[in-house]
Write a protein that holds these residues in place. Structure first.
Motif, PDB file in Angstrom:
ATOM      1  N   TYR A  19      12.850  40.170  26.542  1.00 13.19           N
ATOM      2  CA  TYR A  19      12.234  40.754  25.032  1.00 13.19           C
ATOM      3  C   TYR A  19      12.100  40.585  23.420  1.00 13.19           C
ATOM      4  O   TYR A  19      12.886  39.619  24.154  1.00 13.19           O
ATOM      5  N   VAL A  20      11.142  40.868  22.849  1.00  8.22           N
ATOM      6  CA  VAL A  20      11.129  40.619  22.015  1.00  8.22           C
ATOM      7  C   VAL A  20      12.592  40.716  20.686  1.00  8.22           C
ATOM      8  O   VAL A  20      12.665  41.948  20.393  1.00  8.22           O
ATOM      9  N   THR A  21      13.107  39.592  20.622  1.00 17.27           N
ATOM     10  CA  THR A  21      14.284  39.996  19.278  1.00 17.27           C
ATOM     11  C   THR A  21      13.412  40.111  17.854  1.00 17.27           C
ATOM     12  O   THR A  21      12.120  40.217  17.720  1.00 17.27           O
ATOM     13  N   LEU A  22      14.740  40.537  17.152  1.00 19.64           N
ATOM     14  CA  LEU A  22      13.920  40.795  15.522  1.00 19.64           C
ATOM     15  C   LEU A  22      13.542  39.017  14.750  1.00 19.64           C
ATOM     16  O   LEU A  22      12.685  39.797  13.926  1.00 19.64           O
ATOM     17  N   ALA A  23      14.485  38.649  15.456  1.00 19.54           N
ATOM     18  CA  ALA A  23      14.037  36.867  14.904  1.00 19.54           C
ATOM     19  C   ALA A  23      12.567  36.362  15.314  1.00 19.54           C
ATOM     20  O   ALA A  23      11.816  35.784  14.667  1.00 19.54           O
ATOM     21  N   GLY A  24      12.700  37.076  16.594  1.00 19.54           N
ATOM     22  CA  GLY A  24      11.331  36.235  17.615  1.00 19.54           C
ATOM     23  C   GLY A  24      10.452  37.420  16.955  1.00 19.54           C
ATOM     24  O   GLY A  24       9.547  36.892  16.818  1.00 19.54           O
ATOM     25  N   ALA A  25      10.476  38.554  16.512  1.00 22.77           N
ATOM     26  CA  ALA A  25       9.253  39.053  15.904  1.00 22.77           C
ATOM     27  C   ALA A  25       8.857  38.245  15.348  1.00 22.77           C
ATOM     28  O   ALA A  25       7.828  38.344  14.339  1.00 22.77           O
ATOM     29  N   ASP A  26      10.193  38.223  13.585  1.00 21.46           N
ATOM     30  CA  ASP A  26       9.263  37.657  12.175  1.00 21.46           C
ATOM     31  C   ASP A  26       8.987  35.977  12.575  1.00 21.46           C
ATOM     32  O   ASP A  26       7.697  36.079  12.071  1.00 21.46           O
ATOM     33  N   TRP A  27       8.533  35.716  13.939  1.00 19.22           N
ATOM     34  CA  TRP A  27       8.072  33.822  14.124  1.00 19.22           C
ATOM     35  C   TRP A  27       6.762  34.534  14.664  1.00 19.22           C
ATOM     36  O   TRP A  27       5.521  33.562  14.029  1.00 19.22           O
ATOM     37  N   LEU A  28       7.020  35.683  15.147  1.00 23.93           N
ATOM     38  CA  LEU A  28       4.985  35.505  15.962  1.00 23.93           C
ATOM     39  C   LEU A  28       4.532  36.008  14.536  1.00 23.93           C
ATOM     40  O   LEU A  28       3.304  35.266  14.776  1.00 23.93           O
ATOM     41  N   ALA A  29       4.945  37.369  14.094  1.00 28.51           N
ATOM     42  CA  ALA A  29       4.509  37.916  12.323  1.00 28.51           C
ATOM     43  C   ALA A  29       3.697  36.607  12.141  1.00 28.51           C
ATOM     44  O   ALA A  29       3.122  36.772  11.501  1.00 28.51           O
ATOM     45  N   SER A  30       4.948  35.341  11.816  1.00 30.91           N
ATOM     46  CA  SER A  30       4.232  34.370  10.413  1.00 30.91           C
ATOM     47  C   SER A  30       3.100  33.747  11.027  1.00 30.91           C
ATOM     48  O   SER A  30       2.461  32.887  10.249  1.00 30.91           O
ATOM     49  N   ALA A  31       2.418  34.009  12.412  1.00 34.66           N
ATOM     50  CA  ALA A  31       1.509  33.227  12.439  1.00 34.66           C
ATOM     51  C   ALA A  31      -0.204  33.652  12.429  1.00 34.66           C
ATOM     52  O   ALA A  31      -0.494  33.420  11.889  1.00 34.66           O
ATOM     53  N   SER A  32      -0.074  35.499  11.830  1.00 37.58           N
ATOM     54  CA  SER A  32      -0.849  35.959  10.906  1.00 37.58           C
ATOM     55  C   SER A  32      -0.688  35.966   9.385  1.00 37.58           C
ATOM     56  O   SER A  32       0.657  35.728   8.822  1.00 37.58           O
ATOM     57  N   PRO A  33      -1.857  35.924   8.460  1.00 34.64           N
ATOM     58  CA  PRO A  33      -1.562  35.665   7.377  1.00 34.64           C
ATOM     59  C   PRO A  33      -1.126  36.973   6.784  1.00 34.64           C
ATOM     60  O   PRO A  33      -1.180  36.652   5.179  1.00 34.64           O
ATOM     61  N   TYR A  34      -1.273  38.292   7.548  1.00 32.88           N
ATOM     62  CA  TYR A  34      -0.370  40.038   6.779  1.00 32.88           C
ATOM     63  C   TYR A  34       1.021  39.562   7.645  1.00 32.88           C
ATOM     64  O   TYR A  34       0.845  40.986   8.560  1.00 32.88           O
ATOM     65  N   THR A  47       5.546  49.097  22.148  1.00 31.32           N
ATOM     66  CA  THR A  47       4.669  48.555  23.444  1.00 31.32           C
ATOM     67  C   THR A  47       2.805  48.589  23.673  1.00 31.32           C
ATOM     68  O   THR A  47       3.068  48.723  24.896  1.00 31.32           O
ATOM     69  N   ALA A  48       2.323  48.130  22.855  1.00 34.67           N
ATOM     70  CA  ALA A  48       1.622  48.042  22.662  1.00 34.67           C
ATOM     71  C   ALA A  48       1.445  46.565  22.281  1.00 34.67           C
ATOM     72  O   ALA A  48       1.669  45.829  21.745  1.00 34.67           O
ATOM     73  N   PRO A  49       0.447  45.917  23.253  1.00 33.92           N
ATOM     74  CA  PRO A  49      -0.162  43.989  22.842  1.00 33.92           C
ATOM     75  C   PRO A  49      -0.986  44.425  21.270  1.00 33.92           C
ATOM     76  O   PRO A  49      -1.119  45.287  20.742  1.00 33.92           O
ATOM     77  N   SER A  50      -0.515  42.900  21.060  1.00 34.06           N
ATOM     78  CA  SER A  50      -1.103  43.078  19.942  1.00 34.06           C
ATOM     79  C   SER A  50      -1.580  41.251  19.567  1.00 34.06           C
ATOM     80  O   SER A  50      -1.284  40.849  20.480  1.00 34.06           O
ATOM     81  N   VAL A  51      -2.557  41.303  18.858  1.00 34.42           N
ATOM     82  CA  VAL A  51      -3.968  40.197  19.082  1.00 34.42           C
ATOM     83  C   VAL A  51      -3.200  38.872  17.445  1.00 34.42           C
ATOM     84  O   VAL A  51      -3.057  39.300  16.678  1.00 34.42           O
ATOM     85  N   LEU A  52      -3.012  37.753  17.842  1.00 35.50           N
ATOM     86  CA  LEU A  52      -2.860  36.919  17.202  1.00 35.50           C
ATOM     87  C   LEU A  52      -3.106  35.544  16.864  1.00 35.50           C
ATOM     88  O   LEU A  52      -3.800  34.976  18.234  1.00 35.50           O
ATOM     89  N   PRO A  53      -3.386  34.492  15.658  1.00 28.45           N
ATOM     90  CA  PRO A  53      -4.241  33.762  15.696  1.00 28.45           C
ATOM     91  C   PRO A  53      -3.499  32.837  16.378  1.00 28.45           C
ATOM     92  O   PRO A  53      -2.017  32.801  16.059  1.00 28.45           O
ATOM     93  N   CYS A  54      -4.101  31.319  16.507  1.00 27.82           N
ATOM     94  CA  CYS A  54      -3.551  30.210  16.730  1.00 27.82           C
ATOM     95  C   CYS A  54      -3.617  29.418  15.614  1.00 27.82           C
ATOM     96  O   CYS A  54      -4.062  29.429  14.188  1.00 27.82           O
ATOM     97  N   GLY A  55      -2.836  28.261  16.581  1.00 30.39           N
ATOM     98  CA  GLY A  55      -3.243  27.341  14.864  1.00 30.39           C
ATOM     99  C   GLY A  55      -2.110  26.834  13.961  1.00 30.39           C
ATOM    100  O   GLY A  55      -2.163  25.882  13.333  1.00 30.39           O
ATOM    101  N   THR A  56      -1.450  28.397  13.501  1.00 31.11           N
ATOM    102  CA  THR A  56      -0.460  27.572  12.372  1.00 31.11           C
ATOM    103  C   THR A  56       1.146  27.592  12.694  1.00 31.11           C
ATOM    104  O   THR A  56       2.166  26.540  12.738  1.00 31.11           O
ATOM    105  N   ALA A  57       2.005  29.103  14.002  1.00 34.87           N
ATOM    106  CA  ALA A  57       3.096  28.821  13.831  1.00 34.87           C
ATOM    107  C   ALA A  57       2.607  28.138  15.572  1.00 34.87           C
ATOM    108  O   ALA A  57       4.038  28.154  15.710  1.00 34.87           O
ATOM    109  N   PHE A  58       1.718  27.834  16.083  1.00 31.46           N
ATOM    110  CA  PHE A  58       1.383  27.915  17.169  1.00 31.46           C
ATOM    111  C   PHE A  58       0.268  27.744  17.874  1.00 31.46           C
ATOM    112  O   PHE A  58      -0.931  28.079  17.535  1.00 31.46           O
ATOM    113  N   ASP A  59       0.757  26.679  19.243  1.00 26.61           N
ATOM    114  CA  ASP A  59      -0.896  26.598  20.168  1.00 26.61           C
ATOM    115  C   ASP A  59      -0.338  27.401  21.005  1.00 26.61           C
ATOM    116  O   ASP A  59       0.509  27.748  21.330  1.00 26.61           O
ATOM    117  N   VAL A  60      -1.500  27.816  22.105  1.00 29.03           N
ATOM    118  CA  VAL A  60      -1.058  28.793  24.118  1.00 29.03           C
ATOM    119  C   VAL A  60      -2.165  27.818  24.067  1.00 29.03           C
ATOM    120  O   VAL A  60      -3.052  27.657  24.296  1.00 29.03           O
TER     121      VAL A  60
END
Length: 213
Positions: A19-34, A47-60
């Protein structure tokens, strides 16, 4: 956030976080402008899924389940490993370096094994993806909150656990595609050979004898 999102150390027996750690959550959140808004949402509904944009922190790179798992197997068994990997609605999501979504299809088009690779969905700049919950269902306090929103089979296979994870680029994922295609072809040949052996051992259909002269 550290009170609800603990770190998960890697070990030789279990080399990836479940599961995602605090550091991993910071990285995922950095994909968002907010990113603060994303963190607030996760704090309320981990425990809910979320939608994140691609192209800045990662592609998929989005692959069919069986082929995607073969890619991940090859990356870990004979390659450099993978970045974060998720399973979502019968597909495998491989997180890759920004720019991979644009370059991988062009590289694959020149590869002789391209016909054996199933269609891949490449999400890059301008696209967004649904990522699994930070926690597996029932793993966090208050897991009932938002758990019903988590799609069945939506989970992390290799969860983000560092602030700046290593991400494979298009050349490495091309290598994984080719190795996975070869593995699929080999499995198909084995299945055909086994089926042929079984058919060869079956009783033959009797042939009408010609009348004796």
């Amino acid at each position: 956030m550290s009170d609800w999102l603990p770190d998960t150390p890697r070990t030789l027996a279990f080399p990836t976080a479940s599961y995602v750690t605090l550091a991993g959550a910071d990285w995922l959140a950095s994909a968002s402008p907010y990113p603060r808004s994303v963190h607030a949402l996760w704090a309320a509904r981990p425990t809910a899924p979320s939608v994140l944009p691609c192209g800045t922190a990662f592609d998929v790179i989005n692959a069919p389940a069986l082929f995607g798992r073969r890619m991940v197997d090859r990356l870990w068994s004979a390659g450099p490993g993978s970045g974060p990997v998720a399973a979502h609605r019968g597909r495998i999501l491989l997180f890759a370096a920004p720019g991979t979504a644009q370059r991988l299809p062009a590289l694959l088009a020149w590869e002789e094994w391209a016909a054996a690779v199933p269609p891949l969905l490449c999400h890059g700049s301008g696209d967004a993806v649904t990522v699994p919950p930070l926690y597996p269902r029932g793993a966090a306090d208050g897991a009932d909150q938002g758990a019903a929103d988590a799609p069945a089979g939506s989970r992390w296979l290799v969860a983000p656990d560092v602030r700046i994870p290593w991400l494979p680029g298009p050349d490495i994922l091309l290598w994984a595609c080719v190795r996975a295609a070869r593995a699929a072809a080999a499995a198909g040949h084995r299945a055909e050979a086994e089926a042929g052996a079984e058919a060869g051992g079956a009783p033959q259909r009797p042939v009408s004898a010609l009348p004796a002269r």
